[in-house]
Write a protein that holds these residues in place. Structure first.
Motif, PDB file in Angstrom:
ATOM      1  N   PRO A  60      23.558  52.350  28.337  1.00 49.05           N
ATOM      2  CA  PRO A  60      25.054  52.744  28.738  1.00 49.05           C
ATOM      3  C   PRO A  60      25.394  51.836  29.729  1.00 49.05           C
ATOM      4  O   PRO A  60      24.712  51.930  30.758  1.00 49.05           O
ATOM      5  CB  PRO A  60      25.145  54.329  28.905  1.00 49.05           C
ATOM      6  CG  PRO A  60      23.599  54.700  29.221  1.00 49.05           C
ATOM      7  CD  PRO A  60      22.919  53.497  28.657  1.00 49.05           C
ATOM      8  N   GLY A  61      26.501  51.610  30.024  1.00 46.97           N
ATOM      9  CA  GLY A  61      27.231  50.829  31.232  1.00 46.97           C
ATOM     10  C   GLY A  61      28.252  51.829  31.824  1.00 46.97           C
ATOM     11  O   GLY A  61      28.349  52.795  31.440  1.00 46.97           O
ATOM     12  N   SER A  62      28.494  51.260  32.983  1.00 42.79           N
ATOM     13  CA  SER A  62      29.326  52.179  33.929  1.00 42.79           C
ATOM     14  C   SER A  62      30.918  52.120  32.998  1.00 42.79           C
ATOM     15  O   SER A  62      31.403  51.226  32.794  1.00 42.79           O
ATOM     16  CB  SER A  62      29.327  51.786  35.313  1.00 42.79           C
ATOM     17  OG  SER A  62      30.016  50.805  35.397  1.00 42.79           O
ATOM     18  N   TRP A  63      31.381  53.411  33.335  1.00 37.82           N
ATOM     19  CA  TRP A  63      32.840  53.176  32.664  1.00 37.82           C
ATOM     20  C   TRP A  63      33.746  52.157  33.334  1.00 37.82           C
ATOM     21  O   TRP A  63      34.596  51.488  32.851  1.00 37.82           O
ATOM     22  CB  TRP A  63      33.460  54.769  32.657  1.00 37.82           C
ATOM     23  CG  TRP A  63      32.783  55.504  31.520  1.00 37.82           C
ATOM     24  CD1 TRP A  63      31.937  56.548  31.823  1.00 37.82           C
ATOM     25  CD2 TRP A  63      32.989  55.435  30.221  1.00 37.82           C
ATOM     26  NE1 TRP A  63      31.701  56.950  30.575  1.00 37.82           N
ATOM     27  CE2 TRP A  63      32.222  56.356  29.476  1.00 37.82           C
ATOM     28  CE3 TRP A  63      33.870  54.525  29.291  1.00 37.82           C
ATOM     29  CZ2 TRP A  63      32.301  56.565  28.095  1.00 37.82           C
ATOM     30  CZ3 TRP A  63      33.993  54.807  28.028  1.00 37.82           C
ATOM     31  CH2 TRP A  63      33.183  55.763  27.390  1.00 37.82           C
ATOM     32  N   ARG A  64      33.677  52.176  34.534  1.00 45.02           N
ATOM     33  CA  ARG A  64      34.652  51.366  35.414  1.00 45.02           C
ATOM     34  C   ARG A  64      34.326  49.987  35.118  1.00 45.02           C
ATOM     35  O   ARG A  64      35.397  49.203  34.951  1.00 45.02           O
ATOM     36  CB  ARG A  64      34.348  51.557  36.848  1.00 45.02           C
ATOM     37  CG  ARG A  64      35.297  50.853  37.726  1.00 45.02           C
ATOM     38  CD  ARG A  64      34.969  51.178  39.259  1.00 45.02           C
ATOM     39  NE  ARG A  64      35.461  52.362  39.234  1.00 45.02           N
ATOM     40  CZ  ARG A  64      36.094  53.028  40.445  1.00 45.02           C
ATOM     41  NH1 ARG A  64      35.658  52.495  41.459  1.00 45.02           N
ATOM     42  NH2 ARG A  64      36.595  54.218  40.312  1.00 45.02           N
ATOM     43  N   VAL A  66      32.992  48.914  32.336  1.00 46.09           N
ATOM     44  CA  VAL A  66      33.350  48.405  31.067  1.00 46.09           C
ATOM     45  C   VAL A  66      34.907  48.140  30.930  1.00 46.09           C
ATOM     46  O   VAL A  66      35.443  47.369  30.085  1.00 46.09           O
ATOM     47  CB  VAL A  66      32.811  49.592  29.837  1.00 46.09           C
ATOM     48  CG1 VAL A  66      33.545  49.401  28.574  1.00 46.09           C
ATOM     49  CG2 VAL A  66      31.453  49.506  29.879  1.00 46.09           C
ATOM     50  N   ASN A  67      35.741  49.102  31.543  1.00 46.70           N
ATOM     51  CA  ASN A  67      37.225  49.272  31.580  1.00 46.70           C
ATOM     52  C   ASN A  67      37.605  47.837  32.229  1.00 46.70           C
ATOM     53  O   ASN A  67      38.670  47.375  31.985  1.00 46.70           O
ATOM     54  CB  ASN A  67      37.829  50.226  32.396  1.00 46.70           C
ATOM     55  CG  ASN A  67      37.527  51.548  31.506  1.00 46.70           C
ATOM     56  OD1 ASN A  67      37.658  51.510  30.223  1.00 46.70           O
ATOM     57  ND2 ASN A  67      37.825  52.578  32.121  1.00 46.70           N
ATOM     58  N   GLU A  68      37.044  47.440  33.317  1.00 42.63           N
ATOM     59  CA  GLU A  68      37.585  46.266  33.911  1.00 42.63           C
ATOM     60  C   GLU A  68      37.172  45.051  33.139  1.00 42.63           C
ATOM     61  O   GLU A  68      38.064  43.882  33.055  1.00 42.63           O
ATOM     62  CB  GLU A  68      36.668  46.032  35.363  1.00 42.63           C
ATOM     63  CG  GLU A  68      37.154  47.114  36.283  1.00 42.63           C
ATOM     64  CD  GLU A  68      36.607  47.066  37.625  1.00 42.63           C
ATOM     65  OE1 GLU A  68      35.637  46.161  37.698  1.00 42.63           O
ATOM     66  OE2 GLU A  68      36.906  47.607  38.536  1.00 42.63           O
ATOM     67  N   GLN A  69      35.960  45.053  32.309  1.00 42.00           N
ATOM     68  CA  GLN A  69      35.788  44.028  31.571  1.00 42.00           C
ATOM     69  C   GLN A  69      36.764  43.797  30.481  1.00 42.00           C
ATOM     70  O   GLN A  69      37.266  42.626  29.817  1.00 42.00           O
ATOM     71  CB  GLN A  69      34.445  44.183  30.682  1.00 42.00           C
ATOM     72  CG  GLN A  69      33.337  43.489  31.586  1.00 42.00           C
ATOM     73  CD  GLN A  69      31.916  43.713  30.677  1.00 42.00           C
ATOM     74  OE1 GLN A  69      31.795  44.565  29.642  1.00 42.00           O
ATOM     75  NE2 GLN A  69      30.920  42.978  30.936  1.00 42.00           N
ATOM     76  N   GLY A  73      39.243  42.238  34.223  1.00 42.19           N
ATOM     77  CA  GLY A  73      39.029  42.100  35.668  1.00 42.19           C
ATOM     78  C   GLY A  73      40.107  42.545  36.550  1.00 42.19           C
ATOM     79  O   GLY A  73      40.155  42.384  37.657  1.00 42.19           O
ATOM     80  N   HIS A  74      41.359  42.824  36.026  1.00 40.44           N
ATOM     81  CA  HIS A  74      42.582  43.228  36.771  1.00 40.44           C
ATOM     82  C   HIS A  74      42.694  44.598  36.904  1.00 40.44           C
ATOM     83  O   HIS A  74      42.404  45.431  35.997  1.00 40.44           O
ATOM     84  CB  HIS A  74      43.689  42.441  36.095  1.00 40.44           C
ATOM     85  CG  HIS A  74      43.723  41.112  35.810  1.00 40.44           C
ATOM     86  ND1 HIS A  74      43.762  40.096  36.625  1.00 40.44           N
ATOM     87  CD2 HIS A  74      43.651  40.483  34.514  1.00 40.44           C
ATOM     88  CE1 HIS A  74      43.705  38.936  36.140  1.00 40.44           C
ATOM     89  NE2 HIS A  74      43.662  39.322  34.693  1.00 40.44           N
ATOM     90  N   HIS A  75      43.189  44.898  38.016  1.00 30.64           N
ATOM     91  CA  HIS A  75      43.453  46.385  38.348  1.00 30.64           C
ATOM     92  C   HIS A  75      45.171  46.566  38.283  1.00 30.64           C
ATOM     93  O   HIS A  75      45.947  46.066  38.514  1.00 30.64           O
ATOM     94  CB  HIS A  75      43.033  46.740  40.122  1.00 30.64           C
ATOM     95  CG  HIS A  75      41.688  46.897  39.938  1.00 30.64           C
ATOM     96  ND1 HIS A  75      41.074  47.961  39.493  1.00 30.64           N
ATOM     97  CD2 HIS A  75      40.543  46.095  40.514  1.00 30.64           C
ATOM     98  CE1 HIS A  75      39.742  48.052  39.715  1.00 30.64           C
ATOM     99  NE2 HIS A  75      39.731  46.821  40.302  1.00 30.64           N
TER     100      HIS A  75
END
Length: 75
Positions: A60-64, A66-69, A73-75
């Motif tokens: 498992p990867g970190s949710w943050r 994975v979401n950034e990928q 990479g934009h917030h």
């Protein structure tokens, strides 16, 4: 009970009215098709796993991360 008897008797009577039975299909054509001789292509064995690549789970990867990928990479 009477209705079952009448239904069965009716089926027997209708069956008796049928003419000659239909002839069986000709089987010589089927026998010819099952012969191994003739202009048929030969079937060669093909491995069902050809081209298969084994993949191992990466965990498992970190949710943050994975979401950034997924967002690029934009917030």
């Amino acid at each position: 009970m009477k209705s079952y008897f009448l239904a069965g008797a009716g089926a027997l009577l209708l069956g008796a009215c049928v003419g000659t039975p239909t002839p069986l299909p000709e089987t010589t054509a089927l026998e010819r098709a099952s012969q191994p001789t003739g202009p048929y292509r030969t079937l060669a064995y093909e491995d069902p796993f050809r081209g298969y690549e084994r993949h191992q789970p990466s965990g498992p990867g970190s949710w943050r991360g994975v979401n950034e990928q997924q967002q690029g990479g934009h917030h």
